[in-house]
Design a protein around this motif. Structure first.
Motif, PDB file in Angstrom:
ATOM      1  N   PRO A 198       0.822  -1.218   0.000  1.00  0.00           N
ATOM      2  CA  PRO A 198       0.000   0.000   0.000  1.00  0.00           C
ATOM      3  C   PRO A 198       0.849   1.258   0.000  1.00  0.00           C
ATOM      4  N   ALA A 199       0.331   2.287  -0.647  1.00  0.00           N
ATOM      5  CA  ALA A 199       1.058   3.556  -0.714  1.00  0.00           C
ATOM      6  C   ALA A 199       1.079   4.230   0.647  1.00  0.00           C
ATOM      7  N   VAL A 200       2.230   4.762   1.017  1.00  0.00           N
ATOM      8  CA  VAL A 200       2.380   5.512   2.261  1.00  0.00           C
ATOM      9  C   VAL A 200       2.213   6.992   1.942  1.00  0.00           C
ATOM     10  N   VAL A 201       1.299   7.652   2.646  1.00  0.00           N
ATOM     11  CA  VAL A 201       0.998   9.060   2.403  1.00  0.00           C
ATOM     12  C   VAL A 201       1.411   9.873   3.630  1.00  0.00           C
ATOM     13  N   PRO A 202       2.478  10.651   3.541  1.00  0.00           N
ATOM     14  CA  PRO A 202       2.847  11.507   4.675  1.00  0.00           C
ATOM     15  C   PRO A 202       1.871  12.667   4.796  1.00  0.00           C
ATOM     16  N   PRO A 203       1.769  13.278   5.972  1.00  0.00           N
ATOM     17  CA  PRO A 203       0.879  14.437   6.118  1.00  0.00           C
ATOM     18  C   PRO A 203       1.436  15.647   5.387  1.00  0.00           C
ATOM     19  N   ALA A 204       0.540  16.538   4.992  1.00  0.00           N
ATOM     20  CA  ALA A 204       0.964  17.793   4.381  1.00  0.00           C
ATOM     21  C   ALA A 204       1.472  18.742   5.465  1.00  0.00           C
ATOM     22  N   PRO A 205       2.496  19.540   5.189  1.00  0.00           N
ATOM     23  CA  PRO A 205       2.966  20.516   6.176  1.00  0.00           C
ATOM     24  C   PRO A 205       1.890  21.562   6.475  1.00  0.00           C
ATOM     25  N   HIS A 206       1.968  22.108   7.693  1.00  0.00           N
ATOM     26  CA  HIS A 206       1.096  23.222   8.105  1.00  0.00           C
ATOM     27  C   HIS A 206      -0.385  22.901   7.889  1.00  0.00           C
ATOM     28  N   THR A 207      -0.786  21.752   8.395  1.00  0.00           N
ATOM     29  CA  THR A 207      -2.169  21.286   8.292  1.00  0.00           C
ATOM     30  C   THR A 207      -2.912  21.573   9.594  1.00  0.00           C
ATOM     31  N   GLY A 208      -4.144  22.042   9.501  1.00  0.00           N
ATOM     32  CA  GLY A 208      -4.955  22.234  10.700  1.00  0.00           C
ATOM     33  C   GLY A 208      -5.065  20.936  11.475  1.00  0.00           C
ATOM     34  N   PHE A 209      -4.790  20.981  12.789  1.00  0.00           N
ATOM     35  CA  PHE A 209      -4.561  19.757  13.565  1.00  0.00           C
ATOM     36  C   PHE A 209      -5.289  19.797  14.894  1.00  0.00           C
ATOM     37  N   ASP A 210      -5.726  18.619  15.349  1.00  0.00           N
ATOM     38  CA  ASP A 210      -6.246  18.480  16.702  1.00  0.00           C
ATOM     39  C   ASP A 210      -5.670  17.217  17.320  1.00  0.00           C
ATOM     40  N   TYR A 211      -5.389  17.298  18.616  1.00  0.00           N
ATOM     41  CA  TYR A 211      -4.793  16.200  19.364  1.00  0.00           C
ATOM     42  C   TYR A 211      -5.843  15.643  20.301  1.00  0.00           C
ATOM     43  N   GLN A 212      -6.386  14.472  20.001  1.00  0.00           N
ATOM     44  CA  GLN A 212      -7.541  13.926  20.703  1.00  0.00           C
ATOM     45  C   GLN A 212      -7.244  12.592  21.377  1.00  0.00           C
ATOM     46  N   ILE A 213      -6.027  12.371  21.862  1.00  0.00           N
ATOM     47  CA  ILE A 213      -5.714  11.067  22.436  1.00  0.00           C
ATOM     48  C   ILE A 213      -6.400  10.846  23.778  1.00  0.00           C
ATOM     49  N   GLY A 214      -6.951  11.895  24.376  1.00  0.00           N
ATOM     50  CA  GLY A 214      -7.679  11.740  25.631  1.00  0.00           C
ATOM     51  C   GLY A 214      -9.154  11.447  25.447  1.00  0.00           C
TER      52      GLY A 214
END
Length: 307
Positions: free
Chosen positions: A68-84
């Motif tokens: 499968p193709a590996v797709v890295p994230p785009a730089p400066h992307t709107g982000f949220d951290y939801q591990i909680g």
């Protein structure tokens, strides 16, 4: 918990992942099963299909006889951290990180949190029963603990143990891919700092290299979590991006930015560090301010801001 810690003593928020499992089960995502370390894992159909908001086409876009193709994230992307705990992303969010027990979100770039180098607090018993020799132990035979988060360190000190651990953690990574995630973040690359000299950076990097290979084989990009001093080495062994906690506070963002060409997700927990990250890197890196417990939206104490 807000007392300043030097970078060598800092690590990710793995201890709050239990909250993520509880929050995910509360969303009604389906019947829960138990994962390979005793963690609850949703068996509901994946909601992560469709083209992700990343740096290229959706995972799995290669031919039938290719990996499968590996797709890295785009730089400066709107982000949220939801591990909680998972919750609907705010407008403008194009990438989100969640615990591996939670479901991804359709149409976004989804990052699967895995505690790869230490045992979750509620999973130590599972490791003791099934793989007691894969827990790092002190001279008395007791597990070596990350006392700040009540997590036992995994013993990655020999090639044989690293291979066995990669089999266990690799099943979690494969589960992330099957659920529809596009990437995985492997927490605690800096476990050697809490090992009392029993582990070295070389041990952590050698184990990380196995995880990178497993993630790429599953079609997932993989992110280095913290350990700014190992950013160049991390890039060289194949990490595709970085997840950096408090690099604004500790003046480490430049190390990650240089190593990963701006593909860096920055999480700050204090206003001063957030201001520094925004001032220096808000135009090039993905920066978010979160509450220390990374609470879901709607819970008392939830905080999320962007530059």
């Amino acid at each position: 918990m807000f007392d300043p810690l030097p970078p060598t003593l800092r690590r990710g928020l793995a201890a709050v992942v239990l909250l993520g499992a509880l929050a995910a089960s509360a969303t009604g995502c389906g019947t829960d099963d138990r994962g390979s370390d005793g963690a609850a894992v949703s068996t509901a159909p994946s909601q992560g299909s469709g083209t992700p908001a990343g740096g290229g086409p959706a995972r799995g876009s290669s031919g039938p006889d290719e990996r499968p193709a590996v797709v890295p994230p785009a730089p400066h992307t709107g982000f949220d951290y939801q591990i909680g705990g998972a919750y609907p992303p705010a407008p403008g969010v194009r990438a989100v990180s969640r615990d591996r027990t939670a479901e991804p979100t359709a149409g976004l770039y989804n990052i699967c949190y895995v505690n790869a180098f230490q045992a979750q607090p509620d999973a130590t018993g599972w490791w003791q029963r099934h793989h007691p020799d894969l827990l790092l132990r002190d001279d008395t035979g007791a597990p070596v603990m990350d006392r700040d988060w009540d997590e036992a360190l995994l013993d990655i000190s020999t090639p044989a143990k690293r291979e066995r651990l990669a089999t266990v953690v690799g099943e979690w990574i494969d589960g992330c891919a099957a659920a529809g995630y596009q990437a995985v973040e492997a927490d605690n690359l800096d476990s050697h700092e809490r090992s009392g000299g029993r582990l070295t950076p070389g041990h952590d990097l050698a184990f990380a290299e196995l995880l990178v290979a497993r993630a790429h084989a599953a079609g997932l990009a993989i992110g280095q979590k913290n350990a700014a001093e190992l950013a160049e080495e991390g890039r060289d062994i194949g990490f595709d991006f970085a997840v950096a906690e408090e690099c604004g506070r500790y003046g480490e963002c430049a190390d990650y930015a240089a190593a990963f060409d701006g593909r860096v997700f920055v999480i700050e927990y204090e206003a001063k560090g957030f201001a520094a990250a925004c001032e220096g890197w808000g135009g090039t890196l993905s920066v978010v301010l979160r509450d220390l417990e990374v609470r879901p939206a709607g819970e008392p104490g939830h905080l999320r801001r962007t530059c």
